[in-house]
Design a protein around this motif. Structure first.
Motif, PDB file in Angstrom:
ATOM      1  N   PRO A  99       0.834  -1.214   0.000  1.00 47.09           N
ATOM      2  CA  PRO A  99       0.000   0.000   0.000  1.00 47.09           C
ATOM      3  C   PRO A  99       0.862   1.255   0.000  1.00 47.09           C
ATOM      4  CG  PRO A  99      -0.046  -1.091   2.139  1.00 47.09           C
ATOM      5  CD  PRO A  99       0.624  -2.026   1.207  1.00 47.09           C
ATOM      6  N   ARG A 100       0.457   2.234  -0.787  1.00 49.84           N
ATOM      7  CA  ARG A 100       1.246   3.460  -0.898  1.00 49.84           C
ATOM      8  C   ARG A 100       1.038   4.377   0.302  1.00 49.84           C
ATOM      9  NH1 ARG A 100      -0.901   5.428  -6.590  1.00 49.84           N
ATOM     10  NH2 ARG A 100      -2.771   4.614  -5.579  1.00 49.84           N
ATOM     11  N   ARG A 101      -0.158   4.389   0.835  1.00 48.42           N
ATOM     12  CA  ARG A 101      -0.436   5.275   1.973  1.00 48.42           C
ATOM     13  C   ARG A 101      -1.128   4.480   3.077  1.00 48.42           C
ATOM     14  NH1 ARG A 101      -2.468  11.547   1.634  1.00 48.42           N
ATOM     15  NH2 ARG A 101      -1.873  12.077   3.781  1.00 48.42           N
ATOM     16  N   ILE A 102      -0.514   4.478   4.245  1.00 46.24           N
ATOM     17  CA  ILE A 102      -1.021   3.731   5.390  1.00 46.24           C
ATOM     18  C   ILE A 102      -1.377   4.705   6.505  1.00 46.24           C
ATOM     19  CG2 ILE A 102      -0.474   1.996   7.149  1.00 46.24           C
ATOM     20  CD1 ILE A 102       1.465   0.740   5.178  1.00 46.24           C
ATOM     21  N   LEU A 103      -2.506   4.455   7.130  1.00 42.19           N
ATOM     22  CA  LEU A 103      -2.952   5.280   8.251  1.00 42.19           C
ATOM     23  C   LEU A 103      -2.961   4.448   9.523  1.00 42.19           C
ATOM     24  CD1 LEU A 103      -4.307   7.790   9.563  1.00 42.19           C
ATOM     25  CD2 LEU A 103      -6.517   6.852   8.790  1.00 42.19           C
ATOM     26  N   LEU A 104      -2.229   4.894  10.532  1.00 38.16           N
ATOM     27  CA  LEU A 104      -2.332   4.324  11.870  1.00 38.16           C
ATOM     28  C   LEU A 104      -3.427   5.094  12.598  1.00 38.16           C
ATOM     29  CD1 LEU A 104       1.462   4.056  12.884  1.00 38.16           C
ATOM     30  CD2 LEU A 104       0.017   2.316  11.803  1.00 38.16           C
ATOM     31  N   LEU A 105      -4.538   4.432  12.853  1.00 42.53           N
ATOM     32  CA  LEU A 105      -5.697   5.093  13.464  1.00 42.53           C
ATOM     33  C   LEU A 105      -5.854   4.599  14.898  1.00 42.53           C
ATOM     34  CD1 LEU A 105      -8.029   7.043  13.022  1.00 42.53           C
ATOM     35  CD2 LEU A 105      -9.379   5.142  12.134  1.00 42.53           C
ATOM     36  N   MET A 106      -5.671   5.507  15.839  1.00 38.68           N
ATOM     37  CA  MET A 106      -5.619   5.148  17.259  1.00 38.68           C
ATOM     38  C   MET A 106      -6.777   5.752  18.047  1.00 38.68           C
ATOM     39  SD  MET A 106      -2.880   3.315  17.403  1.00 38.68           S
ATOM     40  CE  MET A 106      -2.470   2.786  15.718  1.00 38.68           C
ATOM     41  N   CYS A 143       2.746   7.400  27.851  1.00 39.18           N
ATOM     42  CA  CYS A 143       1.692   6.700  27.107  1.00 39.18           C
ATOM     43  C   CYS A 143       2.272   6.272  25.764  1.00 39.18           C
ATOM     44  CB  CYS A 143       0.452   7.584  26.941  1.00 39.18           C
ATOM     45  SG  CYS A 143       0.603   8.857  25.663  1.00 39.18           S
ATOM     46  N   PRO A 144       1.562   5.437  24.993  1.00 37.98           N
ATOM     47  CA  PRO A 144       2.123   4.907  23.750  1.00 37.98           C
ATOM     48  C   PRO A 144       2.186   5.908  22.599  1.00 37.98           C
ATOM     49  CG  PRO A 144       0.355   3.496  24.606  1.00 37.98           C
ATOM     50  CD  PRO A 144       0.278   4.788  25.337  1.00 37.98           C
ATOM     51  N   ILE A 145       1.603   7.094  22.728  1.00 40.84           N
ATOM     52  CA  ILE A 145       1.512   8.003  21.582  1.00 40.84           C
ATOM     53  C   ILE A 145       2.888   8.386  21.060  1.00 40.84           C
ATOM     54  CG2 ILE A 145       0.653  10.229  20.764  1.00 40.84           C
ATOM     55  CD1 ILE A 145      -1.527   8.202  21.311  1.00 40.84           C
ATOM     56  N   GLY A 146       3.839   8.650  21.958  1.00 44.02           N
ATOM     57  CA  GLY A 146       5.184   9.014  21.518  1.00 44.02           C
ATOM     58  C   GLY A 146       5.826   7.899  20.703  1.00 44.02           C
ATOM     59  N   GLY A 147       5.684   6.673  21.153  1.00 38.35           N
ATOM     60  CA  GLY A 147       6.221   5.542  20.403  1.00 38.35           C
ATOM     61  C   GLY A 147       5.565   5.374  19.053  1.00 38.35           C
ATOM     62  N   LEU A 148       4.255   5.619  18.980  1.00 36.17           N
ATOM     63  CA  LEU A 148       3.546   5.541  17.699  1.00 36.17           C
ATOM     64  C   LEU A 148       4.004   6.638  16.752  1.00 36.17           C
ATOM     65  CD1 LEU A 148      -0.001   4.754  19.127  1.00 36.17           C
ATOM     66  CD2 LEU A 148       1.346   3.231  17.673  1.00 36.17           C
ATOM     67  N   LEU A 149       4.263   7.823  17.290  1.00 32.23           N
ATOM     68  CA  LEU A 149       4.802   8.907  16.459  1.00 32.23           C
ATOM     69  C   LEU A 149       6.156   8.516  15.872  1.00 32.23           C
ATOM     70  CD1 LEU A 149       3.956  12.220  18.348  1.00 32.23           C
ATOM     71  CD2 LEU A 149       3.522  11.742  15.935  1.00 32.23           C
ATOM     72  N   ALA A 150       6.994   7.886  16.690  1.00 34.65           N
ATOM     73  CA  ALA A 150       8.304   7.448  16.206  1.00 34.65           C
ATOM     74  C   ALA A 150       8.141   6.415  15.091  1.00 34.65           C
ATOM     75  CB  ALA A 150       9.122   6.864  17.360  1.00 34.65           C
ATOM     76  N   LEU A 151       7.195   5.501  15.238  1.00 34.39           N
ATOM     77  CA  LEU A 151       6.952   4.508  14.190  1.00 34.39           C
ATOM     78  C   LEU A 151       6.453   5.167  12.911  1.00 34.39           C
ATOM     79  CD1 LEU A 151       5.264   1.516  16.087  1.00 34.39           C
ATOM     80  CD2 LEU A 151       7.560   1.607  15.115  1.00 34.39           C
ATOM     81  N   GLU A 177       7.071   8.095  11.819  1.00 34.16           N
ATOM     82  CA  GLU A 177       8.174   8.791  11.165  1.00 34.16           C
ATOM     83  C   GLU A 177       9.150   7.810  10.534  1.00 34.16           C
ATOM     84  OE1 GLU A 177       8.016  12.528  14.348  1.00 34.16           O
ATOM     85  OE2 GLU A 177       9.612  11.014  14.459  1.00 34.16           O
ATOM     86  N   THR A 178       9.427   6.716  11.230  1.00 37.30           N
ATOM     87  CA  THR A 178      10.369   5.712  10.713  1.00 37.30           C
ATOM     88  C   THR A 178       9.855   5.062   9.437  1.00 37.30           C
ATOM     89  OG1 THR A 178      11.183   5.241  12.944  1.00 37.30           O
ATOM     90  CG2 THR A 178      11.583   3.567  11.252  1.00 37.30           C
ATOM     91  N   TYR A 179       8.567   4.754   9.422  1.00 34.09           N
ATOM     92  CA  TYR A 179       7.988   4.029   8.290  1.00 34.09           C
ATOM     93  C   TYR A 179       7.323   4.944   7.262  1.00 34.09           C
ATOM     94  CZ  TYR A 179       8.832  -0.400  10.670  1.00 34.09           C
ATOM     95  OH  TYR A 179       9.431  -1.488  11.264  1.00 34.09           O
ATOM     96  N   ASP A 199       5.496  -3.311  19.413  1.00 30.57           N
ATOM     97  CA  ASP A 199       6.165  -4.327  18.594  1.00 30.57           C
ATOM     98  C   ASP A 199       5.201  -4.949  17.601  1.00 30.57           C
ATOM     99  OD1 ASP A 199       8.548  -3.895  19.823  1.00 30.57           O
ATOM    100  OD2 ASP A 199       8.425  -5.615  21.182  1.00 30.57           O
ATOM    101  N   ARG A 200       3.953  -5.089  18.017  1.00 33.95           N
ATOM    102  CA  ARG A 200       2.939  -5.656  17.111  1.00 33.95           C
ATOM    103  C   ARG A 200       2.677  -4.699  15.949  1.00 33.95           C
ATOM    104  NH1 ARG A 200      -2.156  -8.362  17.551  1.00 33.95           N
ATOM    105  NH2 ARG A 200      -2.784  -8.801  15.395  1.00 33.95           N
ATOM    106  N   VAL A 201       2.572  -3.421  16.244  1.00 30.87           N
ATOM    107  CA  VAL A 201       2.354  -2.434  15.181  1.00 30.87           C
ATOM    108  C   VAL A 201       3.545  -2.434  14.232  1.00 30.87           C
ATOM    109  CG1 VAL A 201       1.947  -0.001  14.664  1.00 30.87           C
ATOM    110  CG2 VAL A 201       0.925  -1.022  16.706  1.00 30.87           C
ATOM    111  N   ARG A 202       4.752  -2.477  14.793  1.00 28.41           N
ATOM    112  CA  ARG A 202       5.964  -2.491  13.963  1.00 28.41           C
ATOM    113  C   ARG A 202       5.985  -3.736  13.068  1.00 28.41           C
ATOM    114  NH1 ARG A 202       9.317  -2.421  17.784  1.00 28.41           N
ATOM    115  NH2 ARG A 202       9.759  -0.182  17.851  1.00 28.41           N
ATOM    116  N   SER A 203       5.632  -4.881  13.626  1.00 23.65           N
ATOM    117  CA  SER A 203       5.626  -6.116  12.853  1.00 23.65           C
ATOM    118  C   SER A 203       4.626  -6.058  11.702  1.00 23.65           C
ATOM    119  CB  SER A 203       5.297  -7.300  13.774  1.00 23.65           C
ATOM    120  OG  SER A 203       5.157  -8.496  13.041  1.00 23.65           O
TER     121      SER A 203
END
Length: 258
Positions: free
Chosen positions: A130-137, A163-171, A173-175, A241-245
């Motif tokens: 997929p060209r555009r992915i949305l992480l919807l939390m 809380c997990p929001i900072g980690g999700l932001l890092a993901l 940006e990375t991906y 880790d699940r989101v990253r996987s």
């Protein structure tokens, strides 16, 4: 017994039970007026038999494709249609059948989301990523005591690590994927319309995740259940880790970590 079964095995058993129930109902619908058909027209029983037999064959074919997809974890013909049929047409029947044999609605929802995820991953593996992915939390991932407003501007997060929001932001940006936080279904739908993603990776509770998958059809949604150590809708968590996987799999790339 249901707890000892994997989500995949539970779904297959429910599909087979639901298929048997549908066939029984169709047979009853044919058998009860069978002799009355003959009085109307001598060939009407044959036509009725072909009609109900065709319906039974069609639903058996659909179930066979669903079971094949669940067992093999690969894309099957009409996978997008199958996802829609399972989410909107078959899920209520699976919940009904589950209740008949003592399986809770929550267990059925978990099995359904696991199967939906298999179809989504199979589709991603068989074609272009997929060209555009949305992480919807959900908003409940944000710590309740936090005063920072992130619903419309998740980048406002201070990344304090509480809380997990900072980690999700890092993901994100990375991906190179979009990240959004929604307080409810209406805002979530608005975000989807504005973002126009090819794939959504959504985190929510059972009810919201299932309804979200149904509401966004035919757009594929990979669902992850949130963790609720403090009860529903309050300081919930998500396994990063699940989101990253999932991102590694749908983007068909080697992990960018470790």
């Amino acid at each position: 017994m249901a707890r000892a079964l994997s989500d995949k095995a539970l779904l297959i058993l429910l599909l087979l039970a639901a298929s048997a129930l549908v066939c029984a109902v169709l047979a009853l619908l044919f058998a009860v007026p069978y002799y009355g058909f003959a009085r109307i027209h001598p060939r009407l029983p044959l036509w009725a038999g072909l009609f109900f037999g065709g319906l039974a064959a069609a639903q058996l074919g659909v179930v066979a494709l669903l079971v094949t997809a669940a067992l093999r974890g690969r894309d099957v013909p009409f996978s997008a249609t199958l996802r829609g049929f399972t989410a909107k047409g078959l899920l209520p029947l699976l919940v009904f059948v589950g209740r008949l044999v003592g399986i809770s609605k929550r267990q059925v929802q978990h099995a359904f989301v696991a199967f939906n995820n298999e179809l989504v991953l199979a589709r991603c593996r068989s074609g272009q990523p997929p060209r555009r992915i949305l992480l919807l939390m959900p908003h409940c991932l944000q710590r309740a005591e936090c005063s920072v407003r992130i619903t419309y501007h998740v980048s406002n997060c201070k990344r304090c690590g509480q809380c997990p929001i900072g980690g999700l932001l890092a993901l994100s940006e990375t991906y190179g994927v979009d990240l959004a936080v929604a307080t409810g279904g209406t805002i979530a739908r608005r975000i989807v319309v504005q973002t126009r993603p090819d794939l959504i990776v959504a985190v929510a509770c059972e009810r919201d995740l299932v309804s979200g998958i149904q509401d966004t059809l035919p757009l594929p949604v990979y669902g992850i259940f949130n963790q609720r150590p403090n009860g529903p809708c309050f300081n919930t968590l998500v396994p990063l880790d699940r989101v990253r996987s999932v991102l590694d799999q749908v983007l068909q790339r080697e992990a960018l970590h470790g």
